[in-house]
Design an enzyme around this catalytic site. Structure first.
Site, PDB file in Angstrom:
ATOM      1  N   HIS A  70       1.511  -9.907  -6.993  1.00 39.69           N
ATOM      2  CA  HIS A  70       0.702  -8.901  -6.312  1.00 39.69           C
ATOM      3  C   HIS A  70      -0.411  -8.369  -7.203  1.00 39.69           C
ATOM      4  O   HIS A  70      -1.532  -8.140  -6.740  1.00 39.69           O
ATOM      5  CB  HIS A  70       1.599  -7.743  -5.853  1.00 39.69           C
ATOM      6  CG  HIS A  70       0.895  -6.705  -5.052  1.00 39.69           C
ATOM      7  ND1 HIS A  70       0.498  -6.917  -3.748  1.00 39.69           N
ATOM      8  CD2 HIS A  70       0.520  -5.443  -5.364  1.00 39.69           C
ATOM      9  CE1 HIS A  70      -0.090  -5.822  -3.290  1.00 39.69           C
ATOM     10  NE2 HIS A  70      -0.095  -4.922  -4.244  1.00 39.69           N
TER      11      HIS A  70
ATOM     12  N   TYR B 147      -2.107 -12.165  -9.512  1.00 41.98           N
ATOM     13  CA  TYR B 147      -2.651 -13.324  -8.786  1.00 41.98           C
ATOM     14  C   TYR B 147      -2.339 -14.640  -9.513  1.00 41.98           C
ATOM     15  O   TYR B 147      -3.193 -15.511  -9.650  1.00 41.98           O
ATOM     16  CB  TYR B 147      -4.162 -13.191  -8.591  1.00 41.98           C
ATOM     17  CG  TYR B 147      -4.603 -12.081  -7.690  1.00 41.98           C
ATOM     18  CD1 TYR B 147      -3.692 -11.221  -7.078  1.00 41.98           C
ATOM     19  CD2 TYR B 147      -5.956 -11.878  -7.420  1.00 41.98           C
ATOM     20  CE1 TYR B 147      -4.105 -10.202  -6.241  1.00 41.98           C
ATOM     21  CE2 TYR B 147      -6.384 -10.866  -6.577  1.00 41.98           C
ATOM     22  CZ  TYR B 147      -5.443 -10.032  -5.993  1.00 41.98           C
ATOM     23  OH  TYR B 147      -5.861  -9.024  -5.153  1.00 41.98           O
TER      24      TYR B 147
ATOM     25  N   HIS C  55      -1.123  -4.241   3.111  1.00 46.99           N
ATOM     26  CA  HIS C  55       0.115  -3.473   2.970  1.00 46.99           C
ATOM     27  C   HIS C  55       1.138  -4.093   3.913  1.00 46.99           C
ATOM     28  O   HIS C  55       1.626  -3.459   4.849  1.00 46.99           O
ATOM     29  CB  HIS C  55      -0.123  -1.989   3.280  1.00 46.99           C
ATOM     30  CG  HIS C  55       0.202  -1.106   2.121  1.00 46.99           C
ATOM     31  ND1 HIS C  55       0.816   0.111   2.237  1.00 46.99           N
ATOM     32  CD2 HIS C  55       0.010  -1.286   0.786  1.00 46.99           C
ATOM     33  CE1 HIS C  55       0.969   0.655   1.050  1.00 46.99           C
ATOM     34  NE2 HIS C  55       0.487  -0.174   0.148  1.00 46.99           N
TER      35      HIS C  55
ATOM     36  N   ASP D 105      -9.653   3.414  -3.449  1.00 47.21           N
ATOM     37  CA  ASP D 105     -10.440   2.373  -4.112  1.00 47.21           C
ATOM     38  C   ASP D 105     -11.928   2.667  -3.971  1.00 47.21           C
ATOM     39  O   ASP D 105     -12.725   2.413  -4.880  1.00 47.21           O
ATOM     40  CB  ASP D 105     -10.133   1.002  -3.508  1.00 47.21           C
ATOM     41  CG  ASP D 105      -8.793   0.442  -3.951  1.00 47.21           C
ATOM     42  OD1 ASP D 105      -8.255   0.920  -4.973  1.00 47.21           O
ATOM     43  OD2 ASP D 105      -8.281  -0.466  -3.276  1.00 47.21           O
TER      44      ASP D 105
ATOM     45  N   ASP E  10      -7.955   4.433  -9.090  1.00 42.22           N
ATOM     46  CA  ASP E  10      -6.935   5.076  -8.265  1.00 42.22           C
ATOM     47  C   ASP E  10      -5.556   4.552  -8.649  1.00 42.22           C
ATOM     48  O   ASP E  10      -5.421   3.455  -9.198  1.00 42.22           O
ATOM     49  CB  ASP E  10      -7.201   4.848  -6.780  1.00 42.22           C
ATOM     50  CG  ASP E  10      -6.630   3.533  -6.278  1.00 42.22           C
ATOM     51  OD1 ASP E  10      -7.074   2.478  -6.768  1.00 42.22           O
ATOM     52  OD2 ASP E  10      -5.745   3.559  -5.411  1.00 42.22           O
TER      53      ASP E  10
ATOM     54  N   GLU F 209       4.659   4.826  -7.265  1.00 37.89           N
ATOM     55  CA  GLU F 209       3.394   4.620  -6.566  1.00 37.89           C
ATOM     56  C   GLU F 209       3.118   5.761  -5.589  1.00 37.89           C
ATOM     57  O   GLU F 209       2.565   5.554  -4.507  1.00 37.89           O
ATOM     58  CB  GLU F 209       3.396   3.258  -5.872  1.00 37.89           C
ATOM     59  CG  GLU F 209       3.474   2.102  -6.865  1.00 37.89           C
ATOM     60  CD  GLU F 209       3.468   0.726  -6.223  1.00 37.89           C
ATOM     61  OE1 GLU F 209       3.226   0.646  -4.998  1.00 37.89           O
ATOM     62  OE2 GLU F 209       3.715  -0.266  -6.944  1.00 37.89           O
TER      63      GLU F 209
ATOM     64  N   ASP G  39     -12.454 -10.636   1.228  1.00 36.21           N
ATOM     65  CA  ASP G  39     -11.406 -11.343   1.952  1.00 36.21           C
ATOM     66  C   ASP G  39     -10.032 -10.850   1.547  1.00 36.21           C
ATOM     67  O   ASP G  39      -9.826 -10.380   0.436  1.00 36.21           O
ATOM     68  CB  ASP G  39     -11.496 -12.856   1.746  1.00 36.21           C
ATOM     69  CG  ASP G  39     -11.446 -13.248   0.273  1.00 36.21           C
ATOM     70  OD1 ASP G  39     -10.562 -12.776  -0.464  1.00 36.21           O
ATOM     71  OD2 ASP G  39     -12.298 -14.030  -0.154  1.00 36.21           O
TER      72      ASP G  39
ATOM     73  N   GLY H 275     -11.831  -8.843  -3.003  1.00 33.52           N
ATOM     74  CA  GLY H 275     -10.784  -9.141  -2.042  1.00 33.52           C
ATOM     75  C   GLY H 275      -9.410  -8.822  -2.562  1.00 33.52           C
ATOM     76  O   GLY H 275      -9.223  -8.089  -3.538  1.00 33.52           O
ATOM     77  N   ASN H 276      -8.445  -9.402  -1.902  1.00 33.96           N
ATOM     78  CA  ASN H 276      -7.040  -9.141  -2.166  1.00 33.96           C
ATOM     79  C   ASN H 276      -6.278 -10.405  -1.828  1.00 33.96           C
ATOM     80  O   ASN H 276      -6.677 -11.146  -0.929  1.00 33.96           O
ATOM     81  CB  ASN H 276      -6.579  -7.960  -1.288  1.00 33.96           C
ATOM     82  CG  ASN H 276      -5.089  -7.713  -1.353  1.00 33.96           C
ATOM     83  OD1 ASN H 276      -4.336  -8.176  -0.507  1.00 33.96           O
ATOM     84  ND2 ASN H 276      -4.646  -6.975  -2.338  1.00 33.96           N
TER      85      ASN H 276
ATOM     86  N   SER I 223      -2.316 -11.722  -0.922  1.00 33.41           N
ATOM     87  CA  SER I 223      -0.940 -11.353  -0.594  1.00 33.41           C
ATOM     88  C   SER I 223      -0.163 -12.623  -0.287  1.00 33.41           C
ATOM     89  O   SER I 223      -0.374 -13.245   0.764  1.00 33.41           O
ATOM     90  CB  SER I 223      -0.906 -10.403   0.610  1.00 33.41           C
ATOM     91  OG  SER I 223       0.430 -10.132   0.992  1.00 33.41           O
TER      92      SER I 223
END
Length: 714
Positions: A34, A37, A92, A114, A266, A310, A485, A522-523, A525
Site C-alpha cells: 500500500h 508500491y 479506500h 492531501d 497529512d 491512522e 489514476d 495516482g494511487n 491498490s
C-alpha cells in the site's frame, strides 16, 4: 502485524542490529504494498508525467498543474495565469468493505487533506465506486453505506461532489472499490510541498487527538480480504470527524495566508510514522521526535500505537521556530489540538518515548528503501467472436435498465454538488465543470473506469477508459490538461492477475501519451481479492480539462435539431453491457488511430452556436446514449443498421444535436466519420429502427427502466 522474514533480514543487515518492536512495525507498514508500491513500481515508469503545465508531478501528496489563462493554450502560448490546481486520487477499498460508512467517509477526508498538504483549498470531489451484483443484498448494503459515508463527509466539510461513476459487476462482490479524487485551488505564492527544508525547523502536529483507530491500516490494505474481515479487521478502519476536518481546512488557509508553513504532509497511511518520516526523507534529512509530546485522545497509548494510528483530521507541518507560537494561536482559534513533536534534523529519523529511543533508522531507507517484487505474469488474450441472435426490444430494455447504465440520480442527489458556488455543470452529465474565476476558465472533470472492458481486454480496455474520460471532456467543449489514476488490481502474486494488471497499466499509459495528457499522480491498490476471487483490473482515471467558459451544451436533446454520430465505431461488442445480458463473446472494439484530432474537433463543435446538445457514446452504446438524451419534452427518431451498431461501446464518439449538420461534417472532414442517424423531435419519445425492427419508448417508460436504483432502494 508482522514484518516478513526476508524484509527483516534486509533491514537488520542495513542497520547492523536487531529491530525494536516499533521499528519492525514501522518497516512492516511503510514497506507494505500500500505504501511502497513494491509490485507496481516497476510498471509505473510507463507513464509520461511532464508537460509545460505540470508544476509538481508524481510523488507528493497531490499533483500541481498550472492553468492556462483564459483565451490561451499553454501548450502553444506558454502563458499561464498565476493560478494552480491540485489533483489527487486515492482508494479506500478494504476499509469500505469492513465498514462502508466510515471507510468511504475517511477516504474523502484523506484526499482532502492531501489537497491541503499542497497549500490548496479543496473545490471539488469525484467518486468512482464499484460493487458486486446489484441484485445481491450484501452489495446493496455496501453501496448504500458507501454513498452515505461520502455524502455525509463531503456535505459536512462543504466540498461539492460533482461527478464520478458507479459500476456493478460480480467480481466486486467480496471486495468493493471506493476511489475518490479531489480538485484543489492554489497559486504560485501559496503552494507548499511535502519536502522538509531546514534542520532546526519544528515539526508541529495540528488537528484531532491521536487515538487507536486505524492501527495497521497500511498493512491491512496490502492483504487479501479474509472471510471474517468485517469483524476481525474493524480496528484497522479509521473513524472520521468531518466537522474537525472543516476546521482544519480553514485553519490551513489561515496558516497559508500568514506564510507560516515551510512544508506539510497529512497523516494517512502509517499515521505519524509515515507522514513524518516521508516528509524528512524527501528533503534528504532526518528528525528527532518525542512521541510523548503528541496530543492524544486515549490514555496509556504506547509508542507503536502513537506512531502507527491512522486517526483522522491531522496534519504534520514544518514550521520555523519563530512561527510556532502563532501556529498554536491559530490552532486554538479553530479548536484544534496542537503539539510541537520535534524538529527536522541532520542524520537519522529518531523517535523517543518516555526517555528511551524506540526508533533510530535512516529516513530515506525507511521511506524509500523497500525492494521491488519481481513477479511472473501471464499475458491476457482476447476471446473469439460468438454473438447471440438479439431481440432488439428485450436487449434494449436489459441494457438501458442495467444498474451500471441506469440513472445514478439516487446517488448524486445525496451530495451537495453546488456548495461553493463554482459548479457550472454538475453530476449526471458527461463531465462536470467547475468555475475557476481566478483564471477565467472552467475546469472540466471526468472520472471512472469500465470493468467489463478491462476484464475482457486489459490493454485495449484501459486505452478505451482513458479515451472515454477525454471524450467526456471534449463533449463539454474542454481540452484535456492532466490526469491521475487509481490502479486497482487483485493479488499480484498470481501470474494471470498480474499479467492483466500490467497490461491495463500499459494500455492506460499508451493512450494518455497518445492524447498528450500527462499522468501527474495516482494511487495503486492491489490485493483486492476475497473468498469470491480477484476483482477485474480496474484503472480508474480522473482527468481534467479547461475551457473559456463555465457552461456547456446539455446532454439532453432540445427537439430542434438533426442528430449526428461523430467518430468511428469499432464494430465489436467485447466487454459490452449487451453481452453481459445476452451472453456470447466478442473481441474488444478497435479504437480509431486519430483520437487527438477527433477530440479537438468534438470540443470545437461542442462550443458552436448551432450545437444544441452533445452526449458521448460509451457504456451501453447508442442505446443508452439516446435513452439518456430523451426528456418528457423532447425525443429522438433514428435509424441504425443492426444490434452491433446499437450496442457498440467504442469510446471517442458522441451524438450531436445541431441546426447546422453541414458545418459539423465540414469540421470532421478528414478527421473521422460523421453519420446522420435522424432527428430530434418534440414528442418525448425514443423511436428507433434497428435494421428492420422498430422499437419505441416514451420518456416515462425510459425513466422507469433507468430508475431501477432509486426504486429498489426507496
Amino acid at each position: 502485524m508482522s514484518l516478513p522474514a526476508e524484509d527483516r533480514e534486509l533491514v537488520t543487515a542495513e542497520l547492523g542490529r536487531d529491530l525494536t518492536t516499533a521499528e519492525a512495525a514501522l518497516f512492516e507498514n511503510l514497506w507494505s504494498e500500500h505504501c511502497a508500491y513494491r509490485s507496481s513500481r516497476p510498471l509505473l515508469g510507463a507513464f509520461e508525467s511532464e508537460s509545460e503545465d505540470v508544476v509538481v508531478g508524481p510523488g507528493d501528496d497531490a499533483a500541481v498543474v498550472a492553468l492556462p489563462s483564459a483565451g490561451t493554450d499553454s501548450r502553444t502560448d506558454g502563458d499561464h495565469a498565476d493560478t494552480y490546481v491540485t489533483l489527487g486520487i486515492e482508494s479506500h477499498n478494504h476499509p469500505s468493505y469492513v465498514d462502508p460508512f466510515d471507510g468511504a467517509a475517511t477516504g474523502v477526508g484523506g484526499i482532502v487533506r492531501d489537497t491541503l498538504s499542497m497549500g490548496a483549498y479543496p473545490i471539488a470531489l469525484t467518486d468512482s465506486l464499484y460493487f458486486g451484483g446489484f441484485d445481491r443484498e450484501h452489495s446493496r448494503y455496501l453501496f448504500e453505506g458507501v454513498v452515505e459515508g461520502i455524502s455525509h463527509y463531503g456535505n459536512c466539510i462543504g466540498v461539492p461532489t460533482v461527478g464520478g461513476s458507479v459500476a456493478f459487476h460480480e467480481g466486486y462482490e467480496g471486495n468493493p472499490l471506493v476511489n475518490v479524487a479531489c480538485l484543489g485551488l492554489t497559486s504560485a505564492d501559496r503552494m507548499v510541498t511535502a519536502v522538509a527544508e531546514e534542520p532546526g525547523n519544528k515539526l508541529v502536529l495540528v488537528g484531532n487527538g491521536t487515538g487507536r483507530d486505524g492501527l495497521g491500516g497500511a498493512s491491512f490494505a496490502s492483504e487479501d480480504l479474509a472471510e471474517d474481515a468485517e469483524t476481525e479487521d474493524r480496528p484497522a478502519v479509521q473513524v472520521g470527524d468531518p466537522y474537525a476536518e472543516k476546521r482544519l481546512v480553514e485553519a490551513n488557509e489561515q496558516l497559508l495566508d500568514e506564510r507560516l508553513l515551510v512544508s506539510a504532509r497529512d497523516l494517512g497511511a502509517a499515521g505519524l510514522g509515515g507522514a513524518s518520516s516521508e516528509l524528512v526523507a524527501k528533503g534528504g534529512l532526518g528528525a528527532e521526535i518525542e512521541l510523548d509530546a503528541v496530543h492524544q485522545r486515549e490514555p496509556n497509548m504506547n509508542a507503536l500505537e502513537i506512531l502507527l494510528a491512522e486517526s483522522q483530521e491531522r496534519m504534520c507541518y514544518e514550521v520555523r521556530p519563530v512561527d510556532v507560537e502563532r501556529v498554536r494561536e491559530i490552532a486554538d482559534r479553530f479548536d484544534l489540538g496542537c503539539s510541537v513533536i520535534g524538529e527536522v534534523a541532520e542524520g537519522n529519523y529518531v523517535c523517543s518515548f518516555r526517555g528511551e529511543t524506540v526508533v533510530d533508522v535512516p529516513a530515506e531507507f525507511l521511506a524509500d528503501g523497500a525492494p521491488t517484487n519481481d513477479l511472473d505474469r501471464e499475458p491476457p488474450a482476447q476471446p473469439d467472436r460468438d454473438l447471440p441472435d438479439p431481440d432488439p426490444t428485450a436487449a434494449f430494455e436489459a441494457v438501458v435498465g442495467s444498474p451500471t447504465t441506469a440513472s445514478k440520480r439516487w446517488v448524486y442527489r445525496q451530495y451537495d454538488h453546488e456548495v461553493g458556488t463554482r459548479t457550472g455543470v454538475g453530476p449526471g452529465d458527461d463531465a462536470a465543470i467547475v468555475a475557476v474565476r481566478e483564471a477565467g476558465v472552467g475546469v472540466a472533470l471526468s472520472a471512472g473506469a469500465e470493468p467489463r472492458w478491462t476484464e475482457v481486454a486489459p490493454y485495449e480496455g484501459a486505452r478505451a477508459i482513458a479515451l472515454e474520460n477525454a471524450t467526456n471532456l471534449a463533449a463539454k467543449g474542454a481540452r484535456p490538461l492532466a490526469a491521475v489514476d487509481c490502479l486497482n488490481g487483485g493479488n499480484p502474486e498470481k501470474p494471470d492477475v498480474y499479467g492483466g494488471f500490467a497490461a491495463a497499466v500499459d494500455g492506460l499509459a499508451d493512450m494518455c501519451a497518445d492524447l498528450s495528457v500527462p499522468v501527474v499522480g495516482g494511487n495503486v491498490s492491489l490485493y483486492n481479492d476475497s473468498v469470491t476471487g480477484p476483482i477485474p483490473p480496474t484503472p480508474t482515471v480522473a482527468m481534467i480539462g479547461t475551457k473559456d467558459s463555465y457552461d456547456a451544451p446539455p446532454a439532453s436533446v432540445t427537439g430542434d435539431g438533426e442528430l449526428l454520430v461523430v467518430g468511428e465505431a469499432g464494430g465489436a461488442l467485447g466487454g459490452s453491457e449487451y453481452l453481459a445480458h445476452a451472453g456470447g463473446t466478442d473481441r474488444f472494439p478497435e479504437l480509431g488511430p486519430d483520437a487527438p484530432a477527433v477530440l479537438e474537433a468534438l470540443a470545437t463543435v461542442a462550443d458552436r452556436d448551432g450545437t444544441l446538445a452533445v452526449h458521448d457514446v460509451s457504456t451501453g452504446g447508442l442505446a443508452v446514449t439516446l435513452a439518456e438524451m430523451v426528456t418528457p419534452d423532447a425525443g429522438v427518431d433514428v435509424a441504425v443498421d443492426d444490434a452491433v451498431a446499437l450496442f457498440d461501446e467504442t469510446p471517442g464518439r458522441a451524438v450531436v444535436e445541431t441546426t447546422d449538420p453541414d458545418a459539423v461534417e465540414a469540421r470532421f472532414d478528414g478527421v473521422a466519420p460523421v453519420e446522420r442517424i435522424g432527428e430530434a423531435t418534440a414528442d418525448g419519445t425514443l423511436a428507433a429502427t434497428v435494421g428492420d425492427e422498430p422499437i419505441r419508448y416514451d420518456a416515462d417508460r425510459i425513466e422507469e427502466l433507468r430508475g431501477i436504483i432509486g426504486r429498489e432502494l426507496a
